[in-house]
Scaffold this motif. Structure first.
Motif, PDB file in Angstrom:
ATOM      1  N   THR A  17       0.739  -1.279   0.295  1.00 36.19           N
ATOM      2  CA  THR A  17       0.115   0.182  -0.119  1.00 36.19           C
ATOM      3  C   THR A  17       0.999   1.432  -0.054  1.00 36.19           C
ATOM      4  O   THR A  17       0.645   2.474  -0.877  1.00 36.19           O
ATOM      5  CB  THR A  17      -0.924  -0.096   0.971  1.00 36.19           C
ATOM      6  OG1 THR A  17      -1.486  -1.116   1.274  1.00 36.19           O
ATOM      7  CG2 THR A  17      -1.969   1.109   1.147  1.00 36.19           C
ATOM      8  N   SER A  18       1.899   1.304   0.777  1.00 35.40           N
ATOM      9  CA  SER A  18       2.667   2.519   0.855  1.00 35.40           C
ATOM     10  C   SER A  18       3.874   2.575  -0.343  1.00 35.40           C
ATOM     11  O   SER A  18       3.981   3.776  -0.731  1.00 35.40           O
ATOM     12  CB  SER A  18       3.495   2.391   2.410  1.00 35.40           C
ATOM     13  OG  SER A  18       4.234   1.107   2.389  1.00 35.40           O
TER      14      SER A  18
ATOM     15  N   GLN B 117      -0.624   6.790  -6.332  1.00 34.09           N
ATOM     16  CA  GLN B 117      -2.038   6.797  -6.156  1.00 34.09           C
ATOM     17  C   GLN B 117      -2.391   8.388  -6.076  1.00 34.09           C
ATOM     18  O   GLN B 117      -3.416   8.882  -6.336  1.00 34.09           O
ATOM     19  CB  GLN B 117      -2.502   6.193  -4.865  1.00 34.09           C
ATOM     20  CG  GLN B 117      -3.252   5.005  -5.158  1.00 34.09           C
ATOM     21  CD  GLN B 117      -3.521   4.140  -4.037  1.00 34.09           C
ATOM     22  OE1 GLN B 117      -3.812   4.706  -2.912  1.00 34.09           O
ATOM     23  NE2 GLN B 117      -3.095   2.827  -3.883  1.00 34.09           N
ATOM     24  N   ARG B 118      -1.555   9.111  -5.364  1.00 31.55           N
ATOM     25  CA  ARG B 118      -1.585  10.632  -5.274  1.00 31.55           C
ATOM     26  C   ARG B 118      -1.588  11.002  -6.270  1.00 31.55           C
ATOM     27  O   ARG B 118      -2.536  12.066  -6.801  1.00 31.55           O
ATOM     28  CB  ARG B 118      -0.580  11.224  -4.349  1.00 31.55           C
ATOM     29  CG  ARG B 118      -1.064  11.173  -3.071  1.00 31.55           C
ATOM     30  CD  ARG B 118       0.064  11.707  -2.056  1.00 31.55           C
ATOM     31  NE  ARG B 118       0.071  11.374  -0.727  1.00 31.55           N
ATOM     32  CZ  ARG B 118      -1.015  12.082   0.166  1.00 31.55           C
ATOM     33  NH1 ARG B 118      -1.351  13.280  -0.130  1.00 31.55           N
ATOM     34  NH2 ARG B 118      -1.044  11.524   1.386  1.00 31.55           N
ATOM     35  N   VAL B 119      -0.659  10.847  -7.625  1.00 32.95           N
ATOM     36  CA  VAL B 119      -0.449  11.168  -8.841  1.00 32.95           C
ATOM     37  C   VAL B 119      -1.769  11.131  -9.490  1.00 32.95           C
ATOM     38  O   VAL B 119      -2.331  12.083 -10.233  1.00 32.95           O
ATOM     39  CB  VAL B 119       0.676  10.893  -9.348  1.00 32.95           C
ATOM     40  CG1 VAL B 119       0.685  11.602 -10.880  1.00 32.95           C
ATOM     41  CG2 VAL B 119       1.914  11.330  -8.712  1.00 32.95           C
ATOM     42  N   PHE B 120      -2.338  10.206  -9.319  1.00 29.06           N
ATOM     43  CA  PHE B 120      -3.782   9.470 -10.499  1.00 29.06           C
ATOM     44  C   PHE B 120      -4.712   9.296  -9.351  1.00 29.06           C
ATOM     45  O   PHE B 120      -5.586   8.616  -9.672  1.00 29.06           O
ATOM     46  CB  PHE B 120      -3.103   8.206 -11.050  1.00 29.06           C
ATOM     47  CG  PHE B 120      -2.006   8.308 -11.918  1.00 29.06           C
ATOM     48  CD1 PHE B 120      -2.129   8.703 -13.182  1.00 29.06           C
ATOM     49  CD2 PHE B 120      -0.788   7.809 -11.800  1.00 29.06           C
ATOM     50  CE1 PHE B 120      -1.310   8.922 -14.261  1.00 29.06           C
ATOM     51  CE2 PHE B 120       0.218   7.898 -12.648  1.00 29.06           C
ATOM     52  CZ  PHE B 120       0.101   8.483 -13.772  1.00 29.06           C
TER      53      PHE B 120
ATOM     54  N   ARG C 234      -9.529   1.384   0.284  1.00 33.49           N
ATOM     55  CA  ARG C 234      -9.851   0.393  -1.078  1.00 33.49           C
ATOM     56  C   ARG C 234      -9.734   1.301  -2.172  1.00 33.49           C
ATOM     57  O   ARG C 234      -9.995   2.614  -2.302  1.00 33.49           O
ATOM     58  CB  ARG C 234     -11.398   0.105  -0.735  1.00 33.49           C
ATOM     59  CG  ARG C 234     -11.789  -0.813   0.261  1.00 33.49           C
ATOM     60  CD  ARG C 234     -13.441  -0.617   0.537  1.00 33.49           C
ATOM     61  NE  ARG C 234     -14.102  -0.637  -0.778  1.00 33.49           N
ATOM     62  CZ  ARG C 234     -14.421  -1.989  -1.150  1.00 33.49           C
ATOM     63  NH1 ARG C 234     -14.209  -3.127  -0.361  1.00 33.49           N
ATOM     64  NH2 ARG C 234     -15.052  -2.190  -2.234  1.00 33.49           N
ATOM     65  N   VAL C 235      -9.221   0.718  -3.237  1.00 32.02           N
ATOM     66  CA  VAL C 235      -9.265   1.490  -4.563  1.00 32.02           C
ATOM     67  C   VAL C 235     -10.459   0.691  -5.362  1.00 32.02           C
ATOM     68  O   VAL C 235      -9.896  -0.473  -5.951  1.00 32.02           O
ATOM     69  CB  VAL C 235      -7.730   1.224  -5.113  1.00 32.02           C
ATOM     70  CG1 VAL C 235      -7.866   1.841  -6.476  1.00 32.02           C
ATOM     71  CG2 VAL C 235      -6.998   1.588  -4.351  1.00 32.02           C
ATOM     72  N   ASP C 236     -11.524   1.198  -5.722  1.00 27.40           N
ATOM     73  CA  ASP C 236     -12.557   0.562  -6.462  1.00 27.40           C
ATOM     74  C   ASP C 236     -12.340   0.818  -7.748  1.00 27.40           C
ATOM     75  O   ASP C 236     -11.692   1.987  -7.974  1.00 27.40           O
ATOM     76  CB  ASP C 236     -13.761   0.896  -5.951  1.00 27.40           C
ATOM     77  CG  ASP C 236     -14.282   0.051  -4.662  1.00 27.40           C
ATOM     78  OD1 ASP C 236     -13.737  -0.885  -4.551  1.00 27.40           O
ATOM     79  OD2 ASP C 236     -15.197   0.700  -4.026  1.00 27.40           O
TER      80      ASP C 236
ATOM     81  N   VAL D  28      -8.161   9.613 -11.267  1.00 24.05           N
ATOM     82  CA  VAL D  28      -8.720   7.952 -11.982  1.00 24.05           C
ATOM     83  C   VAL D  28      -8.791   7.040 -11.012  1.00 24.05           C
ATOM     84  O   VAL D  28     -10.015   6.170 -10.990  1.00 24.05           O
ATOM     85  CB  VAL D  28      -7.509   7.709 -12.935  1.00 24.05           C
ATOM     86  CG1 VAL D  28      -7.925   6.446 -14.032  1.00 24.05           C
ATOM     87  CG2 VAL D  28      -7.199   8.887 -13.831  1.00 24.05           C
ATOM     88  N   LEU D  29      -7.974   6.852 -10.005  1.00 22.52           N
ATOM     89  CA  LEU D  29      -8.061   5.756  -9.057  1.00 22.52           C
ATOM     90  C   LEU D  29      -9.166   5.970  -7.862  1.00 22.52           C
ATOM     91  O   LEU D  29      -9.714   5.090  -7.480  1.00 22.52           O
ATOM     92  CB  LEU D  29      -6.685   5.487  -8.569  1.00 22.52           C
ATOM     93  CG  LEU D  29      -5.457   4.814  -9.483  1.00 22.52           C
ATOM     94  CD1 LEU D  29      -4.291   4.873  -8.786  1.00 22.52           C
ATOM     95  CD2 LEU D  29      -6.126   3.508 -10.100  1.00 22.52           C
ATOM     96  N   ARG D  30      -9.110   7.203  -7.705  1.00 25.06           N
ATOM     97  CA  ARG D  30     -10.277   7.325  -6.620  1.00 25.06           C
ATOM     98  C   ARG D  30     -10.192   6.625  -5.304  1.00 25.06           C
ATOM     99  O   ARG D  30     -11.132   5.789  -5.137  1.00 25.06           O
ATOM    100  CB  ARG D  30     -11.720   7.383  -7.237  1.00 25.06           C
ATOM    101  CG  ARG D  30     -11.980   8.268  -8.300  1.00 25.06           C
ATOM    102  CD  ARG D  30     -12.239   9.689  -7.814  1.00 25.06           C
ATOM    103  NE  ARG D  30     -12.946  10.488  -8.894  1.00 25.06           N
ATOM    104  CZ  ARG D  30     -13.979  10.504  -9.182  1.00 25.06           C
ATOM    105  NH1 ARG D  30     -15.008   9.930  -8.885  1.00 25.06           N
ATOM    106  NH2 ARG D  30     -14.326  11.292 -10.368  1.00 25.06           N
ATOM    107  N   PRO D  31      -9.221   6.450  -4.664  1.00 21.19           N
ATOM    108  CA  PRO D  31      -9.065   5.517  -3.501  1.00 21.19           C
ATOM    109  C   PRO D  31      -9.892   6.126  -2.373  1.00 21.19           C
ATOM    110  O   PRO D  31     -10.024   7.146  -2.073  1.00 21.19           O
ATOM    111  CB  PRO D  31      -7.436   5.562  -3.010  1.00 21.19           C
ATOM    112  CG  PRO D  31      -7.116   6.897  -3.885  1.00 21.19           C
ATOM    113  CD  PRO D  31      -7.882   7.213  -4.756  1.00 21.19           C
TER     114      PRO D  31
END
Lengths: 672, 219
Positions: A581-582, A588-591, A621-623, A594-597
């Motif tokens: 995750t880390s 995840q922050r950059v995208f 969760r990354v849906d 799109v990812l919307r965690p």
């Protein structure tokens, strides 16, 4: 000879399915595995002969299917898919012996795997609408049952099966509609008759047929936005089934697009292929992003399949667009690269799924955040998984590099084409290759680094033991294929060249020169991976030897030992190590758009002061954004409609009778 | 081909069958409904008997006897037993009231004349001309099924449908094979017995035979 070998292969595979169901429990697994391996070898011989000689075979029998009979025909395009399936099937059959051995294998499990394999071998040889649809639906059914064999009582598995069943049926309905429309206007249901009639089809009709079948085949191939079943079904299926689904079944979606678009419809319009390429671009980027963000090994692999199918679709779309613009030589090169990548994807993704299955089998989990340290417990599995991971990250010397290099060369040389739209599409393809290359590398550094290195993060991971020889052999076969095709790709290129020529409606000149390396025939460009690997090995040996010769300082002669990846700390624990995750967090922050965690942070304070937290819990969760934006509203609407419809039958006998009465009177009035 | 008197009798009997169906919509007393049924049964038997005499067909004669026995006597008798167990029970509140029902019946008769045009055109003749009467009986019977609440009324509706079907069969084919008619009669008898048992046990369990109240069994 090829006909006989192929048919014998089909026969043995069906026999394996039958024996898997009826043999006594102790013999079941081995019997089915031996027979399906033999079936794969026979099919390999038959399809291989077609590829080497370039002569297609075809046969017709009026038996089996009523009214239409069965038409089978294997040309080099179909043969390349049969060969790929047979190789993955061979590895999976071998692997399944060890995988199923820890418990009494159920009849369904041992029967469905060979049954699934049979249908996979059958689809590329179907040569008429009826045969194709029957084989296609049998494949959907067999894969659905095979998916359900292991954890059928788990809610996630049932969910996954439901998603898969719905998606595959919508897809099959679209394909059936398209093909029936085509057959109705082409005056015949055998593919040969349709292809002979293709010049007389009107463009709007052909476009409707192409779009309908593209929808169906894209849903099988797992192209965004029809990919939603993949990240559910692949993790929940037993690993041999995941490997077959990802290594063989999704390929057949690509096969269908090529068969209908190029063979039956004769290439068609430029915009068709631009749509295909656009699907590819979206799939590749979306899949690679989600793969980089996933923490479940098999979910990661499933998204990575979406990514790789996207790359293949870019190739197929670019090839179709170039062919529609009359650039046969370039189209041939790009299609060859796409097919080569498809074959390579089957090899390394099969190997990775089998590896992930071995880890799950040994450690009891596939959550990367609970794995770690597997490399020390399962060294052979780690090496084989590593070869797969390096191949998929397209490192030189392995097969992923060879096909992505070819694809990139083809796309770059395509800039010389005369259509601005095609050039823009090729440019998008090149950019996609670049970004997905980076994202894929991130995803697999995470899978290898977090899953296999460091210290175990759970008891299961700590107690993992190396898996048995049959499972290693299955993975080894595919990993070996990755290395061979990576070092001497020239050995399969002539066969791929024949498949490419058969795949394009107008044919294509030779795309690569004979030889062990990659040397392009129509445009400038050559690379020899064998030399590259040789040079790399020599370099490593030289540096290693030089370091040995250099006198060491006193510190280096008696080094202090600490845990690997522990930054030299003495008291390194698993809690201090980076998690999956880390690792994915910056990306995840950059995208994030799109990812919307979804984050969930809970802080419990001590009773005395709010400044001292007692416990902090963090969930993430990354849906799937597409699932949320596209599918959820549709499902909500269907549910609402269903609720509304439920109010109509309210239990009153009179109301039910009134429905019948109204229908009767209505029919009578219409007739009168 | 046929003598005028025979045709008159058949026409009258067919008219009585349809009139009986309309009567069933009008009357609320369940005992009256049962009398209507036996009247219809007798009319049907008459149609069959006249056809049998005219054609000299002994089989059709037996059919006429069976029809008279089953539809004229046995089935109304069985229904009368259900009604006797619950004296004074009436079809108090039909879902569609009587005047509206009668108007609907008129519409249904028109519809059946429109539809039966195709049937009579197949084999024009004085008998097929009467087929719309049978069709109208079927539709009116179905309408009884849809709008009446009591279990006995439902059975009556079903029997009206059956009588209509039988009338159409007699008129269009000029004689149903004995075996078919026997089978159909037996089926209907069985249905009536089942419904009778159902109505009796419904009354035992719920204290009424009002079908509308069964809605609570839903879900």
């Amino acid at each position: 000879m090829s006909t006989a070998a192929y048919l014998i292969g089909l026969g043995i595979a069906s026999a394996a399915a039958l024996l898997g169901a009826v043999l006594p429990a102790r013999r079941r697994l081995l019997g089915a595995a031996v027979l399906s391996s033999a079936a794969c070898l026979a099919a390999l011989a038959g399809a291989g002969d077609v590829l080497v000689s370039g002569h297609a075979f075809s046969l017709h029998t009026a038996q089996v299917l009523p009214l239409t009979g069965v038409d089978l025909s294997l040309d080099p395009l179909g043969a390349i898919f049969v060969v790929t399936t047979a190789v993955v099937g061979l590895a999976v059959s071998c692997y399944s012996v060890g995988y199923g051995a820890h418990q009494t294998p159920s009849r369904t499990a041992t029967a469905m795997l060979p049954a699934f394999l049979t249908t996979l071998l059958l689809v590329p040889a179907a040569a008429s609408l009826a045969t194709f649809m029957v084989a296609w639906e049998l494949m959907a059914l067999a894969s659905l049952l095979a998916l359900l064999t292991e954890h059928r009582r788990r809610r996630e598995t049932r969910d996954a099966a439901q998603w898969y069943a719905v998606m595959t049926h919508i897809g099959a309905a679209a394909i059936l509609l398209g093909l029936v429309l085509l057959a109705a206007h082409a005056g015949g249901q055998s593919f040969a008759a349709i292809a002979a009639h293709r010049r007389h089809l009107s463009v709007p009709l052909a476009s409707v047929v192409f779009l309908l079948t593209l929808f169906g085949f894209a849903s099988k191939a797992g192209a965004v936005p029809l990919h939603v079943w993949l990240p559910r079904a692949h993790p929940e299926a037993p690993s041999p089934v995941s490997a077959l689904m990802s290594g063989a079944m999704v390929n057949l979606g690509i096969y269908g697009i090529l068969r209908v678009g190029e063979d039956l419809l004769g290439g068609g319009e430029l915009w068709w292929w631009l749509v295909v390429a656009a699907l590819g671009v979206v799939s590749a980027v979306f899949g690679a992003l989600h793969a980089a963000a996933s923490t479940d090994t098999k979910r990661l692999l499933a998204y990575s399949t979406v990514d790789n199918i996207g790359l293949v679709l870019i190739g197929v779309g670019a090839a179709g667009a170039l062919a529609a613009g009359g650039e046969q030589a370039l189209a041939g090169l790009v299609l060859l690269a796409a097919l080569f990548h498809l074959v390579n994807h089957a090899l390394f993704k099969g190997c990775l799924f089998l590896g992930a299955g071995a880890v799950q089998h040994a450690a009891g989990t596939r959550d990367l955040d609970r794995l770690g340290g597997i490399a020390r417990k399962m060294p052979a599995t780690a090496v084989l998984f590593g070869i797969g991971a390096l191949s998929i990250s397209a490192l030189p010397g392995l097969n992923g590099f060879a096909s992505e290099w070819l694809l990139l060369e083809g796309l770059l040389h395509g800039f010389a084409s005369h259509s601005a739209v095609t050039e823009a599409a090729l440019l998008a393809g090149v950019a996609t290759l670049a970004i997905t290359g980076g994202l894929t590398a991130t995803a697999f550094v995470k899978a290898l680094g977090v899953g296999f290195l460091g210290q175990p993060r759970s008891e299961g991971a700590g107690d993992a033991r190396e898996v048995g020889p049959s499972m290693l052999a299955g993975m080894g076969l595919l990993a070996g294929g990755c290395v061979v095709l990576g070092v001497v790709p020239g050995v399969v290129l002539p066969a791929l060249d024949r498949a490419t020529t058969a795949g394009l409606a107008a044919g294509a000149p030779r795309a690569v020169l004979p030889g062990l390396g990659l040397a392009l025939a129509s445009v400038r460009g050559a690379i020899d991976p064998a030399l590259l690997v040789g040079g790399l090995l020599v370099g490593i040996v030289v540096i290693w030897g030089a370091l040995r010769l250099v006198p060491r300082s006193a510190d280096l002669r008696s080094p202090r030992r600490a845990a690997a990846w522990g930054c030299g700390r003495e008291l390194q624990t698993a809690r201090m190590e980076i998690t999956a995750t880390s690792f994915a967090e910056p990306l995840q922050r950059v995208f994030a758009d799109v990812l919307r965690p979804d984050h969930d942070l809970e802080v419990t304070h001590t009773a005395e002061s709010r400044y001292f937290p007692e416990a902090i819990s963090f969930h993430q969760r990354v849906d799937d954004a597409i699932e949320r934006v596209v599918y959820r509203p549709v499902m909500a609407a269907v549910t609402w409609w269903g609720r509304l419809a439920r109010r109509v039958p309210n239990g009153s006998v009179h109301r039910y009778l009134a429905f019948g009465f109204a229908a009767l009177v209505l029919v009578l009035v219409v007739l009168a | 081909m046929r003598t005028g008197a025979e045709l008159d009798v058949v026409e009258l009997a067919a008219g009585i069958v349809l009139a009986g169906a309309v009567l069933a919509l009008w009357r609320k007393d369940l005992r009256a409904l049962i009398s209507v049924l036996s009247l219809q049964g007798a009319a049907l038997a008459t149609v069959a008997a006249v056809l049998a005499v005219h054609d000299g067909d002994a089989g059709l004669g037996v059919v006429a006897g069976v029809v008279l026995l089953a539809k004229g006597l046995v089935i109304p008798g069985l229904l009368a037993r259900v009604v006797r167990a619950d004296p004074g029970s009436r079809e108090t509140a039909p879902l569609v009231n009587v005047p509206a029902s009668l108007i609907t019946a008129a519409v249904l008769v028109v519809v059946s004349y429109l539809v039966a045009g195709h049937l009579t055109a197949l084999f024009p003749g004085p008998l097929t001309r009467l087929a719309p009467l049978g069709l109208a009986t079927v539709l009116v019977g179905f309408f009884v099924l849809v709008t009446r609440r009591k279990a006995v009324s439902q059975i009556v509706g079903l029997l009206l449908v059956d009588n209509g079907v039988a009338l159409v069969a007699f008129l269009l084919t000029a004689g149903v094979p004995l075996l078919v008619e026997l089978g159909a009669s037996l089926d209907v008898l069985l249905v009536v017995v089942v419904l009778q048992v159902l109505a009796t046990s419904m009354r035992a369990r719920f204290g009424h035979i009002d079908l509308d109240q069964l809605r609570e069994l839903h879900d």
